[in-house]
Write a protein that holds these residues in place. Structure first.
Motif, PDB file in Angstrom:
ATOM      1  N   PHE A  60     -35.950 -12.505  13.397  1.00  0.00           N
ATOM      2  CA  PHE A  60     -35.693 -12.226  14.677  1.00  0.00           C
ATOM      3  C   PHE A  60     -34.380 -12.156  14.990  1.00  0.00           C
ATOM      4  N   VAL A  61     -34.230 -11.669  16.620  1.00  0.00           N
ATOM      5  CA  VAL A  61     -32.817 -11.169  16.749  1.00  0.00           C
ATOM      6  C   VAL A  61     -32.301 -12.326  17.601  1.00  0.00           C
ATOM      7  N   GLN A  62     -30.980 -12.928  17.344  1.00  0.00           N
ATOM      8  CA  GLN A  62     -30.424 -14.027  18.145  1.00  0.00           C
ATOM      9  C   GLN A  62     -29.289 -13.442  19.209  1.00  0.00           C
ATOM     10  N   VAL A  63     -29.455 -14.006  20.344  1.00  0.00           N
ATOM     11  CA  VAL A  63     -28.542 -13.529  21.503  1.00  0.00           C
ATOM     12  C   VAL A  63     -27.771 -14.949  21.678  1.00  0.00           C
ATOM     13  N   ILE A  64     -26.348 -14.875  21.575  1.00  0.00           N
ATOM     14  CA  ILE A  64     -25.510 -15.979  21.525  1.00  0.00           C
ATOM     15  C   ILE A  64     -24.922 -16.027  22.824  1.00  0.00           C
ATOM     16  N   VAL A  65     -24.817 -16.910  23.585  1.00  0.00           N
ATOM     17  CA  VAL A  65     -23.961 -16.953  24.866  1.00  0.00           C
ATOM     18  C   VAL A  65     -23.074 -18.195  24.713  1.00  0.00           C
ATOM     19  N   ASP A  66     -21.656 -17.864  24.641  1.00  0.00           N
ATOM     20  CA  ASP A  66     -20.931 -19.181  24.415  1.00  0.00           C
ATOM     21  C   ASP A  66     -20.326 -19.492  25.833  1.00  0.00           C
ATOM     22  N   GLN A  67     -19.265 -20.680  25.718  1.00  0.00           N
ATOM     23  CA  GLN A  67     -18.807 -21.142  26.881  1.00  0.00           C
ATOM     24  C   GLN A  67     -18.141 -20.165  27.795  1.00  0.00           C
ATOM     25  N   GLY A  68     -17.267 -19.135  27.318  1.00  0.00           N
ATOM     26  CA  GLY A  68     -16.731 -18.206  28.041  1.00  0.00           C
ATOM     27  C   GLY A  68     -17.832 -17.190  28.510  1.00  0.00           C
ATOM     28  N   GLU A  69     -19.324 -17.197  28.306  1.00  0.00           N
ATOM     29  CA  GLU A  69     -20.156 -16.346  28.984  1.00  0.00           C
ATOM     30  C   GLU A  69     -20.063 -15.034  28.099  1.00  0.00           C
ATOM     31  N   LEU A  71     -21.302 -12.348  25.248  1.00  0.00           N
ATOM     32  CA  LEU A  71     -22.438 -12.195  24.603  1.00  0.00           C
ATOM     33  C   LEU A  71     -22.304 -11.820  23.171  1.00  0.00           C
ATOM     34  N   GLN A  72     -22.879 -12.318  22.083  1.00  0.00           N
ATOM     35  CA  GLN A  72     -23.044 -11.855  20.579  1.00  0.00           C
ATOM     36  C   GLN A  72     -24.367 -11.758  20.232  1.00  0.00           C
ATOM     37  N   VAL A  73     -24.769 -10.627  19.668  1.00  0.00           N
ATOM     38  CA  VAL A  73     -26.029 -10.196  19.146  1.00  0.00           C
ATOM     39  C   VAL A  73     -26.017 -10.026  17.788  1.00  0.00           C
ATOM     40  N   ARG A  74     -26.950 -10.891  16.868  1.00  0.00           N
ATOM     41  CA  ARG A  74     -27.024 -10.735  15.415  1.00  0.00           C
ATOM     42  C   ARG A  74     -28.369 -10.720  15.022  1.00  0.00           C
ATOM     43  N   ASP A  75     -28.631 -10.341  13.933  1.00  0.00           N
ATOM     44  CA  ASP A  75     -29.926 -10.460  13.128  1.00  0.00           C
ATOM     45  C   ASP A  75     -30.116 -12.024  12.860  1.00  0.00           C
ATOM     46  N   GLY A  76     -31.245 -12.363  13.175  1.00  0.00           N
ATOM     47  CA  GLY A  76     -31.410 -14.088  12.873  1.00  0.00           C
ATOM     48  C   GLY A  76     -31.421 -14.382  11.519  1.00  0.00           C
ATOM     49  N   ALA A  77     -31.416 -13.462  10.618  1.00  0.00           N
ATOM     50  CA  ALA A  77     -31.532 -13.902   9.176  1.00  0.00           C
ATOM     51  C   ALA A  77     -30.430 -14.343   8.422  1.00  0.00           C
ATOM     52  N   ARG A  93     -28.562  -2.903  22.037  1.00  0.00           N
ATOM     53  CA  ARG A  93     -28.210  -3.633  20.854  1.00  0.00           C
ATOM     54  C   ARG A  93     -29.231  -4.363  20.159  1.00  0.00           C
ATOM     55  N   VAL A  94     -30.178  -4.940  21.332  1.00  0.00           N
ATOM     56  CA  VAL A  94     -31.371  -5.608  20.675  1.00  0.00           C
ATOM     57  C   VAL A  94     -32.179  -4.840  20.196  1.00  0.00           C
ATOM     58  N   GLN A  95     -32.825  -3.701  20.876  1.00  0.00           N
ATOM     59  CA  GLN A  95     -33.576  -2.956  20.450  1.00  0.00           C
ATOM     60  C   GLN A  95     -33.249  -2.120  19.140  1.00  0.00           C
ATOM     61  N   GLN A  96     -31.884  -1.970  18.818  1.00  0.00           N
ATOM     62  CA  GLN A  96     -31.401  -1.411  17.508  1.00  0.00           C
ATOM     63  C   GLN A  96     -31.790  -2.385  16.393  1.00  0.00           C
ATOM     64  N   LEU A  97     -31.509  -3.698  16.601  1.00  0.00           N
ATOM     65  CA  LEU A  97     -31.748  -4.543  15.714  1.00  0.00           C
ATOM     66  C   LEU A  97     -33.264  -5.037  15.510  1.00  0.00           C
ATOM     67  N   GLN A  98     -34.033  -4.730  16.634  1.00  0.00           N
ATOM     68  CA  GLN A  98     -35.460  -4.846  16.488  1.00  0.00           C
ATOM     69  C   GLN A  98     -36.003  -3.701  15.545  1.00  0.00           C
ATOM     70  N   GLN A 103     -42.505  -6.312  18.494  1.00  0.00           N
ATOM     71  CA  GLN A 103     -42.940  -7.499  18.391  1.00  0.00           C
ATOM     72  C   GLN A 103     -42.124  -8.560  17.852  1.00  0.00           C
ATOM     73  N   VAL A 104     -40.913  -8.023  17.314  1.00  0.00           N
ATOM     74  CA  VAL A 104     -39.617  -9.096  16.868  1.00  0.00           C
ATOM     75  C   VAL A 104     -39.303  -9.846  17.801  1.00  0.00           C
ATOM     76  N   PRO A 105     -39.305 -11.325  17.799  1.00  0.00           N
ATOM     77  CA  PRO A 105     -38.927 -12.067  18.836  1.00  0.00           C
ATOM     78  C   PRO A 105     -37.414 -12.169  19.006  1.00  0.00           C
ATOM     79  N   VAL A 106     -36.907 -12.324  20.305  1.00  0.00           N
ATOM     80  CA  VAL A 106     -35.466 -12.511  20.334  1.00  0.00           C
ATOM     81  C   VAL A 106     -35.082 -14.003  20.994  1.00  0.00           C
ATOM     82  N   VAL A 107     -34.093 -14.569  20.304  1.00  0.00           N
ATOM     83  CA  VAL A 107     -33.981 -15.952  20.483  1.00  0.00           C
ATOM     84  C   VAL A 107     -32.712 -16.130  21.271  1.00  0.00           C
TER      85      VAL A 107
END
Length: 142
Positions: A60-69, A71-77, A93-98, A103-107
């Motif tokens: 899966f692909v993980q999108v992280i939104v921190d307190q300062g809003e 965004l970080q995108v990383r492979d969930g593995a 970036r998400v489509q690149q990691l997919q 059908q690869v989920p994004v969290v």
């Protein structure tokens, strides 16, 4: 002196609607609704619980939104923290990691203090980019 009744029709019909029975029925209904309204419980919304999910997907692909809003995108593995990604480049970036597999989920993992509209903006950007499976990560209560 004697009075005579007029000849012809003795009584005339009245062409008016009698409103008294109508008002009586409306008042009875009003009283019934006023008595029963406090007894009706408001409808409950059945939200999905956290424990219903099966196992976490392998990829899966993980999108992280921190307190300062930010965004970080990383492979969930288990990939390391990546650089900050602007919202405009999030979909690419998400489509690149997919890797071309839609059908690869994004969290989306957002901090508790992040504004709701920021998370919705991320979800909207992913939806417009054609990402089919988007979910929110939650922390289970201990």
């Amino acid at each position: 002196m004697a009075r005579f009744a007029p000849r012809g029709r003795g009584r005339r019909t009245i062409n008016e609607i009698n409103m008294v029975p109508f008002i009586d029925v409306m008042l009875v209904l009003l009283i019934i609704f006023m008595v029963t309204a406090p007894l009706i419980t408001p409808s409950q919304i059945s939200l999905p619980s956290v424990g219903q999910a099966g196992r976490q997907p392998d990829r899966f692909v993980q999108v992280i939104v921190d307190q300062g809003e930010r965004l970080q995108v990383r492979d969930g593995a288990g990939a390391a923290e990546g650089p900050d990604v602007p919202l405009a480049q999030l979909a690419a970036r998400v489509q690149q990691l997919q890797g071309g597999d839609a059908q690869v989920p994004v969290v989306i993992s957002a901090d508790k203090g992040v504004k709701y509209e920021t998370v919705v903006a991320v979800m909207d950007r992913l939806q417009r980019a054609g990402v089919d499976r988007v979910g929110l990560s939650v922390q289970t209560t201990r």
